[in-house]
Design a protein around this motif. Structure first.
Motif, PDB file in Angstrom:
ATOM      1  N   VAL A  84       0.862  -1.183   0.000  1.00 16.50           N
ATOM      2  CA  VAL A  84       0.000   0.000   0.000  1.00 16.50           C
ATOM      3  C   VAL A  84       0.899   1.233   0.000  1.00 16.50           C
ATOM      4  O   VAL A  84       1.892   1.286   0.720  1.00 16.50           O
ATOM      5  N   GLU A  85       0.587   2.199  -0.831  1.00 15.43           N
ATOM      6  CA  GLU A  85       1.392   3.408  -0.932  1.00 15.43           C
ATOM      7  C   GLU A  85       0.511   4.608  -1.226  1.00 15.43           C
ATOM      8  O   GLU A  85      -0.566   4.492  -1.796  1.00 15.43           O
ATOM      9  N   GLU A  86       0.999   5.752  -0.792  1.00 16.04           N
ATOM     10  CA  GLU A  86       0.251   6.988  -0.999  1.00 16.04           C
ATOM     11  C   GLU A  86       0.236   7.344  -2.476  1.00 16.04           C
ATOM     12  O   GLU A  86       1.208   7.120  -3.200  1.00 16.04           O
ATOM     13  N   VAL A  87      -0.873   7.916  -2.934  1.00 18.56           N
ATOM     14  CA  VAL A  87      -1.012   8.268  -4.344  1.00 18.56           C
ATOM     15  C   VAL A  87      -1.757   9.591  -4.446  1.00 18.56           C
ATOM     16  O   VAL A  87      -2.642   9.897  -3.642  1.00 18.56           O
ATOM     17  N   GLN A  88      -1.349  10.398  -5.410  1.00 16.32           N
ATOM     18  CA  GLN A  88      -1.994  11.677  -5.679  1.00 16.32           C
ATOM     19  C   GLN A  88      -2.602  11.676  -7.079  1.00 16.32           C
ATOM     20  O   GLN A  88      -2.121  10.945  -7.959  1.00 16.32           O
ATOM     21  N   PRO A  89      -3.622  12.486  -7.290  1.00 17.89           N
ATOM     22  CA  PRO A  89      -4.197  12.588  -8.639  1.00 17.89           C
ATOM     23  C   PRO A  89      -3.187  13.167  -9.618  1.00 17.89           C
ATOM     24  O   PRO A  89      -2.236  13.845  -9.246  1.00 17.89           O
ATOM     25  N   ASP A  90      -3.402  12.883 -10.880  1.00 16.98           N
ATOM     26  CA  ASP A  90      -2.551  13.412 -11.932  1.00 16.98           C
ATOM     27  C   ASP A  90      -2.655  14.934 -11.967  1.00 16.98           C
ATOM     28  O   ASP A  90      -3.746  15.497 -11.867  1.00 16.98           O
ATOM     29  N   ILE A  91      -1.523  15.608 -12.096  1.00 19.87           N
ATOM     30  CA  ILE A  91      -1.523  17.070 -12.042  1.00 19.87           C
ATOM     31  C   ILE A  91      -2.217  17.697 -13.243  1.00 19.87           C
ATOM     32  O   ILE A  91      -2.669  18.847 -13.186  1.00 19.87           O
ATOM     33  N   ASN A  92      -2.310  16.963 -14.347  1.00 20.24           N
ATOM     34  CA  ASN A  92      -2.931  17.511 -15.551  1.00 20.24           C
ATOM     35  C   ASN A  92      -4.431  17.261 -15.595  1.00 20.24           C
ATOM     36  O   ASN A  92      -5.206  18.151 -15.950  1.00 20.24           O
ATOM     37  N   THR A  93      -4.847  16.058 -15.226  1.00 21.17           N
ATOM     38  CA  THR A  93      -6.274  15.698 -15.317  1.00 21.17           C
ATOM     39  C   THR A  93      -7.009  15.800 -13.995  1.00 21.17           C
ATOM     40  O   THR A  93      -8.234  15.865 -13.981  1.00 21.17           O
ATOM     41  N   GLY A  94      -6.258  15.807 -12.872  1.00 16.53           N
ATOM     42  CA  GLY A  94      -6.916  15.821 -11.576  1.00 16.53           C
ATOM     43  C   GLY A  94      -7.541  14.496 -11.204  1.00 16.53           C
ATOM     44  O   GLY A  94      -8.284  14.399 -10.238  1.00 16.53           O
ATOM     45  N   GLN A  95      -7.238  13.434 -11.960  1.00 17.89           N
ATOM     46  CA  GLN A  95      -7.799  12.109 -11.704  1.00 17.89           C
ATOM     47  C   GLN A  95      -6.668  11.107 -11.433  1.00 17.89           C
ATOM     48  O   GLN A  95      -5.522  11.341 -11.782  1.00 17.89           O
ATOM     49  N   PHE A  96      -7.042  10.003 -10.805  1.00 18.11           N
ATOM     50  CA  PHE A  96      -6.065   8.962 -10.530  1.00 18.11           C
ATOM     51  C   PHE A  96      -5.780   8.158 -11.793  1.00 18.11           C
ATOM     52  O   PHE A  96      -6.645   8.002 -12.656  1.00 18.11           O
ATOM     53  N   ILE A  97      -4.570   7.630 -11.867  1.00 17.40           N
ATOM     54  CA  ILE A  97      -4.183   6.734 -12.960  1.00 17.40           C
ATOM     55  C   ILE A  97      -4.127   5.334 -12.384  1.00 17.40           C
ATOM     56  O   ILE A  97      -3.266   5.016 -11.560  1.00 17.40           O
ATOM     57  N   LEU A  98      -5.049   4.497 -12.805  1.00 13.82           N
ATOM     58  CA  LEU A  98      -5.135   3.134 -12.305  1.00 13.82           C
ATOM     59  C   LEU A  98      -4.357   2.210 -13.220  1.00 13.82           C
ATOM     60  O   LEU A  98      -4.515   2.258 -14.447  1.00 13.82           O
ATOM     61  N   ILE A  99      -3.527   1.368 -12.637  1.00 10.81           N
ATOM     62  CA  ILE A  99      -2.736   0.412 -13.391  1.00 10.81           C
ATOM     63  C   ILE A  99      -3.445  -0.924 -13.358  1.00 10.81           C
ATOM     64  O   ILE A  99      -3.698  -1.474 -12.288  1.00 10.81           O
ATOM     65  N   ASP A 100      -3.783  -1.433 -14.540  1.00 16.54           N
ATOM     66  CA  ASP A 100      -4.430  -2.733 -14.632  1.00 16.54           C
ATOM     67  C   ASP A 100      -3.355  -3.807 -14.636  1.00 16.54           C
ATOM     68  O   ASP A 100      -2.577  -3.907 -15.580  1.00 16.54           O
ATOM     69  N   PRO A 101      -3.270  -4.653 -13.586  1.00 13.95           N
ATOM     70  CA  PRO A 101      -2.205  -5.650 -13.543  1.00 13.95           C
ATOM     71  C   PRO A 101      -2.323  -6.720 -14.608  1.00 13.95           C
ATOM     72  O   PRO A 101      -1.360  -7.406 -14.906  1.00 13.95           O
TER      73      PRO A 101
END
Length: 295
Positions: A176-193
């Motif tokens: 588990v790690e801290e995550v911030q929204p993308d600075i350009n879109t303001g949304q999270f980038i989800l990585i599909d494993p």
């Protein structure tokens, strides 16, 4: 709208969890837990609110795409609510769970969801109970047996921000790690494993145009579908085909001479085939001569 900061669970395909321990036990009649969820996992353990001795608990988890809320008010078996909703699509969804004594409400993106089950505790006043000795809030894989991939953001418990004002009191373990929204879109980038790089090839449209001498000309037009931002290594000519001009024409000749026909047959079947055919022809001629002589 801009989403709040959050935590990424299972980004590296392992189990991760967060635990918040309250300074002192609480007794509540009403509880509200709200958070943002973004995941592609069909099954996930989201949170568990539990008492000091685990006799009281409130759980929320996903199982095969269906939402389950388990409420235990001091009994041996919990009261189970369930609802079908499409929140495992990789998009960001606002979730809110409200407990009023022994009753539970679920809201997704501001819409109250219909819950099935939940008939263990009666609606009569004498059966309504308070949540006694609240002590811990486990977030993520609270049973430590299920790995999932997703983001929880802006978690609030009874109007208190757990991920912001109580950030320093959280105990993190595992993946588990801290995550911030993308600075350009303001949304999270989800990585599909489970995602793999798929090359984008050009589409080829073939048209057949008749001409006057009953032959046909094949024309090939290439049209790129889309561009990809994933760099894919070259393997032969699969990902990087040879350059093709806008129009390639291939026209067959209308007349073929006997020499041309013989040349093509030789190149197609080879010298070995020609020798075999010659031997068979000679044998056949000898057989005919033998019949003529003896008749």
């Amino acid at each position: 709208s801009i989403v709040p900061n959050g935590f990424y669970f299972g980004k590296h395909k392992s189990i991760g969890s967060i635990e918040y321990v309250m300074p002192q036990t609480r007794q509540t009649e009403y509880d509200t837990i709200s958070f943002g969820l973004q995941t592609l996992s069909e099954s996930a353990q989201i949170f568990r609110l539990e008492s000091d001795l685990n006799s009281y608990s409130l759980e929320y988890e996903l199982l095969r795409g269906r939402s389950y809320i388990k409420l235990n008010m001091g009994e041996k078996q919990p009261d189970v609510y369930s609802s079908v909703m499409h929140i495992t699509d990789g998009m960001y969804h606002a979730i809110k769970i409200i407990r009023r004594l022994s009753m539970v409400e679920l809201y997704v993106d501001g819409v109250r969801m219909k819950l099935e089950g939940g008939n263990k505790y009666s609606r009569h006043t004498e059966q309504q109970r308070s949540f006694l000795a609240q002590r811990r809030l486990r977030i993520g894989s609270f049973k430590n047996v299920s790995q999932w991939n997703g983001i929880l953001a802006g978690l609030s418990f009874n109007r208190q921000s757990i991920f912001d004002s109580l950030f320093n009191t959280l105990v993190r373990s595992g993946d588990v790690e801290e995550v911030q929204p993308d600075i350009n879109t303001g949304q999270f980038i989800l990585i599909d494993p489970t995602a793999i790089a798929v090359p984008i090839l050009s589409s080829t449209i073939t048209s057949i145009i008749p001409i006057n001498n009953n032959n046909y000309t094949f024309e090939f037009f290439t049209n790129n579908i889309t561009n990809t931002t994933v760099e894919v290594p070259s393997v032969g000519n699969i990902y990087h085909p040879n350059p093709i001009t806008p129009i390639n024409q291939k026209t067959e000749t209308s007349r073929k001479t006997p020499f041309t026909w013989l040349y093509k047959k030789l190149t197609h079947f080879g010298i070995r085939g020609l020798l075999i055919g010659s031997i068979l022809s000679i044998c056949f001629l000898v057989f005919l001569l033998f019949l003529i002589v003896h008749l």
